[in-house]
Enzyme design. Sequence first.
Site, mmCIF file in Angstrom:
data_model
loop_
_atom_site.group_PDB
_atom_site.id
_atom_site.type_symbol
_atom_site.label_atom_id
_atom_site.label_comp_id
_atom_site.label_asym_id
_atom_site.label_seq_id
_atom_site.Cartn_x
_atom_site.Cartn_y
_atom_site.Cartn_z
ATOM 1 C CE LYS A 132 0.033 3.037 2.797
ATOM 2 N NZ LYS A 132 0.068 1.598 3.217
ATOM 3 C CD GLU B 212 -1.445 1.502 6.722
ATOM 4 O OE1 GLU B 212 -0.295 1.478 6.265
ATOM 5 O OE2 GLU B 212 -2.405 0.989 6.142
ATOM 6 C CE LYS B 213 4.007 1.554 15.758
ATOM 7 N NZ LYS B 213 4.523 2.742 16.434
ATOM 8 C CG HIS C 196 5.701 -5.974 -0.289
ATOM 9 N ND1 HIS C 196 4.959 -4.833 -0.496
ATOM 10 C CD2 HIS C 196 5.169 -6.916 -1.105
ATOM 11 C CE1 HIS C 196 4.019 -5.079 -1.393
ATOM 12 N NE2 HIS C 196 4.136 -6.335 -1.785
ATOM 13 C CG HIS D 267 7.573 3.433 -1.222
ATOM 14 N ND1 HIS D 267 7.807 2.775 -0.043
ATOM 15 C CD2 HIS D 267 7.574 4.749 -0.938
ATOM 16 C CE1 HIS D 267 7.945 3.670 0.931
ATOM 17 N NE2 HIS D 267 7.817 4.875 0.413
ATOM 18 C CD GLU E 4 0.938 -4.931 -2.861
ATOM 19 O OE1 GLU E 4 1.451 -5.107 -3.965
ATOM 20 O OE2 GLU E 4 0.950 -3.825 -2.269
ATOM 21 C CD GLU F 193 -1.646 -1.400 -2.815
ATOM 22 O OE1 GLU F 193 -2.557 -0.653 -3.217
ATOM 23 O OE2 GLU F 193 -0.517 -1.404 -3.322
ATOM 24 N NE ARG G 252 -2.047 -3.342 -10.685
ATOM 25 C CZ ARG G 252 -0.946 -3.580 -9.996
ATOM 26 N NH1 ARG G 252 -0.266 -4.692 -10.209
ATOM 27 N NH2 ARG G 252 -0.510 -2.757 -9.073
#
Length: 447
Positions: free
Chosen positions: A158, A200-201, A208, A235, A275, A287, A291
Site C-alpha cells: 500500500k 500488510e497482511k 469494512h 475499493h 476505518e 486508516e 474529514r
Amino acid sequence: MIKKVLIANRGEIALRIHRACHEMGIKTVAVHSTADAQAKHVLLADETVCIGPPSATDSYLNIPNIISAAEISGADAIHPGYGFLSENEKFAKIVEDHDIIWIGPKPEHIRIMGDKVEAKRSAGKLGLPLVPGSDGAVKEISEAKKVADEIGYPVIVKAASGGGGRGMKVVPDASQLESLIKQAGSEAKSAFGDDTVYLEKFLGNPRHIEFQIFGDGKGKAVHLGERDCSLQRRHQKVLEEAPSPVITEEERTRMGDICANAMADMGYRGAGTIEFLYEDGGFYFIEMNTRLQVEHPVTEMITGLDLVREQILVAAGQPLSVTQDEVTFTGHAIECRINAEHHKTFAPSPGKVINYHAAGGMHVRVDSGLYSGYSIPPYYDSMVAKLIVYGKNRKKCIMRLRRALEEMVIEGVDTTLPLHQALLDDPEFLEGDYTIKWLEEWLARDQ
Ligand code: ADP
C-alpha cells in the site's frame, strides 16, 4: 459565533453544507469553477465567487483563489467538504494563518493521519488494533521479503500517501513481491508524488467497518457508532449502512470506546472516521479520515445528530452538543450512492438531465444537486445523488428503500439506480451476508 462560511467544494456536499449553515442562520459563499456556475448550491448561496476554469487544479484546488474569495467576501470560516482540499494540511494552515476559522481538524492531525505509515504508528500507540505488517515503510526488497515471509502470503503493498483505492497491489506469493512493490511505488509516485510503500497482511474476506468519531479539540471525544461500507467496487463504496448487520452492541461499545478514547488522548477536533477491516470477530485498523465522509448521513439518521452543524459548533470553539451517554442509536439507515454511470459498464455518463424527480415521503432523504435541465459536467466525480433511507429495523429500511428507488427519476443520463434495485433483491444482501469482495463477485456473476 461564525457568521459567514465559504464552502470550498461542489456538488451534493456543497449543498449539504449550505443547508446546515442556513439552518443555523449562517450566510454562505459558494466558490465555483466556470463549469459549475449553474450548480444548485451556487444558485442558493448568499454570495458566489468564480475561482477558475473547470479543471479542479485551477479551481477547487486553487488555494490562492479560494483564500482571495474568502477575503473579498468577508467569510469568517471555510468548510472544505470531502475530497479536494479537505485533507490538505497546508491548506488548513494557510486558512488559519489568514485568521479564518478552519472547519476541520487541527493541521498536525491531518498530516499525521494523511501519511498512512505514520497513521498506523500513531494508531498503534493509541491502542488501536492493527493489521499485521511492516513496521513502517519498506525501503529494501530484502526487508520486504523478510516481513512478507513472517506475516505470510498473500500480502498487500500500500502507498503511504494512498487514497481512493489507488497504489495498492495484492501479492499472492514471493515470486511477484519485487515487481509488485515496484509497480505500486511508481503508481503512487505519479498519483501522489510519493513512492513510499508499506506491507500488510492481505485479509481474505473481511468487512469494512468504520467508526464515526467527534472531538472537541480540548480532550473530549465521543463515538457515534459504526457504518458498514463493505459493498465496494474497485475499493470504492457503493452502498453503506448503519448499524452494521453483523456488529454486536458489545463490539460497538468496546471498539467505539477505544476509538473515542484514542481521539480524546490526541486532542482531536471535529469529525473523523476510523476505518477497520473486520474478520473472524477481530478489528484491524487500516486508516483514519480526517474529514466528513460521503456516507455520514446514515450516522445522522440513527443518532439524530447533524454532523455538519456539530463541525461548525466545534470549529467555533463550542463544546460537543452530546456526551457519550447522550448518544443513542435507533433503527437502521442505508445510503445508496447514485452515480452518473452506466449500471453495467460503469462508463461515465455526464450531460443534461432532462427530467429529475427526487424520492420523498417519511424517513427518505435525497442529498443531490440535480434538477431538471441541469447539465452534469464531465470534469468531476460521477456521484450525483445520495439516497438515504431510515427504518425501524434493517428489514423495514430495505422495504422503504425499495419504494424510494422506484420513485427516483433521473432521465437524460445513465445512472447506477438499476444496480441498487437489483442489489436490494439479492438474498445474500437481504441477509446482510457480504464482505468487501462480495459486490465485485456479484457483478461478475451478473455479466
Ligand atoms: P484508500 O485510502 O485508498 O481508500 P484503504 O486503506 O482505506 O485505502 O483501503 C481501501 C480498501 O482496500 C479497503 O476498504 C479494503 O477493501 C481494501 N484493503 C485495504 N487494506 C487491505 C488489507 N490489508 N487486506 C484486504 N483488503 C484491504
